[in-house]
Design a protein around this motif. Structure first.
Motif, PDB file in Angstrom:
ATOM      1  N   ILE A  27       0.848  -1.191   0.000  1.00  0.00           N
ATOM      2  CA  ILE A  27       0.000   0.000   0.000  1.00  0.00           C
ATOM      3  C   ILE A  27       0.885   1.242   0.000  1.00  0.00           C
ATOM      4  N   GLY A  28       0.633   2.132  -0.954  1.00  0.00           N
ATOM      5  CA  GLY A  28       1.407   3.361  -1.072  1.00  0.00           C
ATOM      6  C   GLY A  28       2.653   3.232  -1.931  1.00  0.00           C
ATOM      7  N   GLU A  29       2.982   2.032  -2.364  1.00  0.00           N
ATOM      8  CA  GLU A  29       4.174   1.803  -3.176  1.00  0.00           C
ATOM      9  C   GLU A  29       3.806   1.686  -4.642  1.00  0.00           C
ATOM     10  N   ARG A  30       4.662   2.209  -5.516  1.00  0.00           N
ATOM     11  CA  ARG A  30       4.544   2.001  -6.954  1.00  0.00           C
ATOM     12  C   ARG A  30       5.871   1.441  -7.455  1.00  0.00           C
ATOM     13  N   ARG A  31       5.798   0.725  -8.570  1.00  0.00           N
ATOM     14  CA  ARG A  31       7.010   0.066  -9.057  1.00  0.00           C
ATOM     15  C   ARG A  31       6.979  -0.011 -10.568  1.00  0.00           C
ATOM     16  N   GLN A  32       8.146   0.212 -11.207  1.00  0.00           N
ATOM     17  CA  GLN A  32       8.252   0.118 -12.661  1.00  0.00           C
ATOM     18  C   GLN A  32       9.235  -0.991 -13.020  1.00  0.00           C
ATOM     19  N   LEU A  33       8.842  -1.850 -13.956  1.00  0.00           N
ATOM     20  CA  LEU A  33       9.653  -2.989 -14.360  1.00  0.00           C
ATOM     21  C   LEU A  33       9.813  -3.000 -15.868  1.00  0.00           C
ATOM     22  N   THR A  34      10.913  -3.583 -16.330  1.00  0.00           N
ATOM     23  CA  THR A  34      11.076  -3.913 -17.742  1.00  0.00           C
ATOM     24  C   THR A  34      11.161  -5.425 -17.835  1.00  0.00           C
ATOM     25  N   LEU A  35      10.205  -6.036 -18.532  1.00  0.00           N
ATOM     26  CA  LEU A  35      10.151  -7.482 -18.623  1.00  0.00           C
ATOM     27  C   LEU A  35      11.161  -8.002 -19.653  1.00  0.00           C
ATOM     28  N   ALA A  36      11.277  -9.318 -19.729  1.00  0.00           N
ATOM     29  CA  ALA A  36      12.322  -9.932 -20.551  1.00  0.00           C
ATOM     30  C   ALA A  36      12.221  -9.548 -22.019  1.00  0.00           C
ATOM     31  N   ASP A  37      11.006  -9.281 -22.507  1.00  0.00           N
ATOM     32  CA  ASP A  37      10.828  -8.931 -23.922  1.00  0.00           C
ATOM     33  C   ASP A  37      10.959  -7.442 -24.181  1.00  0.00           C
ATOM     34  N   GLY A  38      11.189  -6.662 -23.127  1.00  0.00           N
ATOM     35  CA  GLY A  38      11.280  -5.206 -23.264  1.00  0.00           C
ATOM     36  C   GLY A  38      10.012  -4.470 -22.931  1.00  0.00           C
ATOM     37  N   THR A  39       8.918  -5.191 -22.670  1.00  0.00           N
ATOM     38  CA  THR A  39       7.667  -4.548 -22.258  1.00  0.00           C
ATOM     39  C   THR A  39       7.863  -3.835 -20.925  1.00  0.00           C
ATOM     40  N   ARG A  40       7.344  -2.606 -20.844  1.00  0.00           N
ATOM     41  CA  ARG A  40       7.426  -1.847 -19.588  1.00  0.00           C
ATOM     42  C   ARG A  40       6.134  -2.039 -18.804  1.00  0.00           C
ATOM     43  N   LEU A  41       6.294  -2.306 -17.519  1.00  0.00           N
ATOM     44  CA  LEU A  41       5.152  -2.593 -16.659  1.00  0.00           C
ATOM     45  C   LEU A  41       5.243  -1.730 -15.407  1.00  0.00           C
ATOM     46  N   ASP A  42       4.206  -0.914 -15.176  1.00  0.00           N
ATOM     47  CA  ASP A  42       4.099  -0.120 -13.954  1.00  0.00           C
ATOM     48  C   ASP A  42       3.058  -0.756 -13.050  1.00  0.00           C
ATOM     49  N   LEU A  43       3.411  -0.971 -11.795  1.00  0.00           N
ATOM     50  CA  LEU A  43       2.474  -1.483 -10.795  1.00  0.00           C
ATOM     51  C   LEU A  43       2.046  -0.338  -9.893  1.00  0.00           C
ATOM     52  N   ASN A  44       0.742  -0.188  -9.732  1.00  0.00           N
ATOM     53  CA  ASN A  44       0.208   0.811  -8.817  1.00  0.00           C
ATOM     54  C   ASN A  44       0.215   0.255  -7.397  1.00  0.00           C
ATOM     55  N   THR A  45      -0.303   1.031  -6.474  1.00  0.00           N
ATOM     56  CA  THR A  45      -0.354   0.639  -5.074  1.00  0.00           C
ATOM     57  C   THR A  45      -1.061  -0.701  -4.870  1.00  0.00           C
ATOM     58  N   ASP A  46      -0.559  -1.502  -3.935  1.00  0.00           N
ATOM     59  CA  ASP A  46      -1.215  -2.737  -3.492  1.00  0.00           C
ATOM     60  C   ASP A  46      -1.599  -3.623  -4.673  1.00  0.00           C
ATOM     61  N   SER A  47      -0.620  -3.952  -5.506  1.00  0.00           N
ATOM     62  CA  SER A  47      -0.868  -4.728  -6.722  1.00  0.00           C
ATOM     63  C   SER A  47      -0.015  -5.989  -6.741  1.00  0.00           C
ATOM     64  N   ARG A  48      -0.514  -7.007  -7.447  1.00  0.00           N
ATOM     65  CA  ARG A  48       0.216  -8.265  -7.589  1.00  0.00           C
ATOM     66  C   ARG A  48       0.026  -8.804  -8.997  1.00  0.00           C
ATOM     67  N   VAL A  49       1.133  -9.236  -9.610  1.00  0.00           N
ATOM     68  CA  VAL A  49       1.066  -9.825 -10.945  1.00  0.00           C
ATOM     69  C   VAL A  49       1.958 -11.057 -11.020  1.00  0.00           C
ATOM     70  N   ASP A  50       1.571 -11.988 -11.873  1.00  0.00           N
ATOM     71  CA  ASP A  50       2.407 -13.113 -12.266  1.00  0.00           C
ATOM     72  C   ASP A  50       2.694 -12.988 -13.757  1.00  0.00           C
ATOM     73  N   ILE A  51       3.910 -13.344 -14.153  1.00  0.00           N
ATOM     74  CA  ILE A  51       4.318 -13.267 -15.554  1.00  0.00           C
ATOM     75  C   ILE A  51       4.487 -14.685 -16.087  1.00  0.00           C
ATOM     76  N   ARG A  52       3.794 -14.982 -17.198  1.00  0.00           N
ATOM     77  CA  ARG A  52       3.867 -16.303 -17.801  1.00  0.00           C
ATOM     78  C   ARG A  52       4.182 -16.143 -19.291  1.00  0.00           C
ATOM     79  N   TYR A  53       5.463 -16.189 -19.613  1.00  0.00           N
ATOM     80  CA  TYR A  53       5.903 -16.123 -21.011  1.00  0.00           C
ATOM     81  C   TYR A  53       6.334 -17.520 -21.445  1.00  0.00           C
ATOM     82  N   ASP A  54       5.964 -17.910 -22.671  1.00  0.00           N
ATOM     83  CA  ASP A  54       6.473 -19.151 -23.252  1.00  0.00           C
ATOM     84  C   ASP A  54       6.665 -18.932 -24.745  1.00  0.00           C
TER      85      ASP A  54
END
Length: 306
Positions: free
Chosen positions: A104-131
């Motif tokens: 809560i209150g945290e934000r985060r920016q990621l660059t995934l393996a393919d170069g896609t940029r992903l921003d996470l807003n507060t209190d967020s959860r994601v799983d990444i499934r690339y094949d």
């Protein structure tokens, strides 16, 4: 206090159930605001969620088994709270851990393996499934902003209500109880509800909300809708109650608004990285004051006459 901590743990488990609904969230908010001790207990639990790490094998095994049983989860979290786990540092071990997460209150920016940029807003959860055949981002909680990279494999975001297929684009997805919200700011996406054969295209500048079996009408994206990625909340002629509700997502504990002032309207830009500054701006702009019982219990109330 032990009984209140037990109640907080029970609420925590209920809110993280995959079938949680709006009524349950409203009941939790009512419980949270009923007593400052409730907010303090909730803050302690949030601290556990954010700092639990390097857990001994027994604790980790207990949490893994808790995933299958709510009563076991309550017992496991209560045991960890009582055992002083909150002071440990490291990777979060939790029944609800994910590949990437924010508190809560945290934000985060990621660059995934393919170069896609992903921003996470507060209190967020994601799983990444690339094949070899697909790129899948599973949004389990909260809100993300996706800026896709060029890649021959299709990229989709999966929410609780269905899939959003990117068509070379920049877009956001927010997961609420039983509803997903999509906003597109470049190119287009296709929305496919989980329990419907319907497929809806959304072009740049539009967004919509959809459930598992129905899609709402496309509407223009509100100005500043994605300003959270820059740490700002932008409101244009919003009700004060709506501004406070939005700010509350970035602040642990209870942040509320008295009914007498909830209908006041205002426009402005507010700092999401320091909600105390945002509250001070509201006090300057409107005839309201922030009543603080603890750091984790704040309510905006009318300024008393005289």
């Amino acid at each position: 206090m032990k009984a209140i901590l037990s109640d907080a743990v029970d609420w925590y488990v209920r809110l993280h159930d995959s079938h949680v609904d709006a009524a349950t969230r409203a009941a939790w908010q009512a419980w949270l605001g009923a007593d400052p001790r409730h907010a303090a207990a909730w803050a302690r639990l949030e601290q556990l969620q954010g700092q639990l790490g390097n857990a001994p094998g027994g604790a980790a095994q207990t949490l893994q088994s808790a995933r299958r049983d709510r009563r076991q989860a309550v017992k496991a979290l209560a045991l960890l709270l009582g055992g002083g786990v909150v002071g440990w540092q490291g990777y979060r071990v939790s029944p609800w851990s994910a590949d990437y997460a924010t508190r809560i209150g945290e934000r985060r920016q990621l660059t995934l393996a393919d170069g896609t940029r992903l921003d996470l807003n507060t209190d967020s959860r994601v799983d990444i499934r690339y094949d070899a055949g697909q790129r899948l981002i599973h949004l389990r909680r909260g809100e993300i902003l996706v800026e896709t990279a060029k890649d021959p494999r299709p990229l989709s975001v999966r929410s609780g209500e269905g899939d959003i297929l990117a068509l070379g684009t920049r877009f956001s997805v927010r997961q609420d109880a039983g509803v997903s919200h999509v906003a597109v700011t470049a190119h287009a996406v296709q929305v496919r509800p989980r329990s419907s054969a319907q497929v809806v295209r959304i072009d740049s500048g539009y967004g919509l909300r959809f459930s598992a079996d129905a899609v709402g009408p496309p509407l223009p994206v509100a100005p500043g809708a994605l300003a959270w990625a820059q740490g700002m909340l932008v409101s244009i002629d919003w009700r004060l109650g709506d501004v406070v509700e939005a700010l509350a997502r970035y602040r642990p504990g209870y942040l509320g608004c008295a009914p007498q002032v909830a209908g006041l309207r205002l426009s402005g830009a507010f700092n999401l990285d320091d909600t105390d500054i945002a509250l001070a701006s509201l006090e300057d702009a409107l005839p309201v004051r922030a009543r603080r019982l603890t750091r984790y219990w704040v309510q905006l109330q009318p300024v008393e006459a005289g």
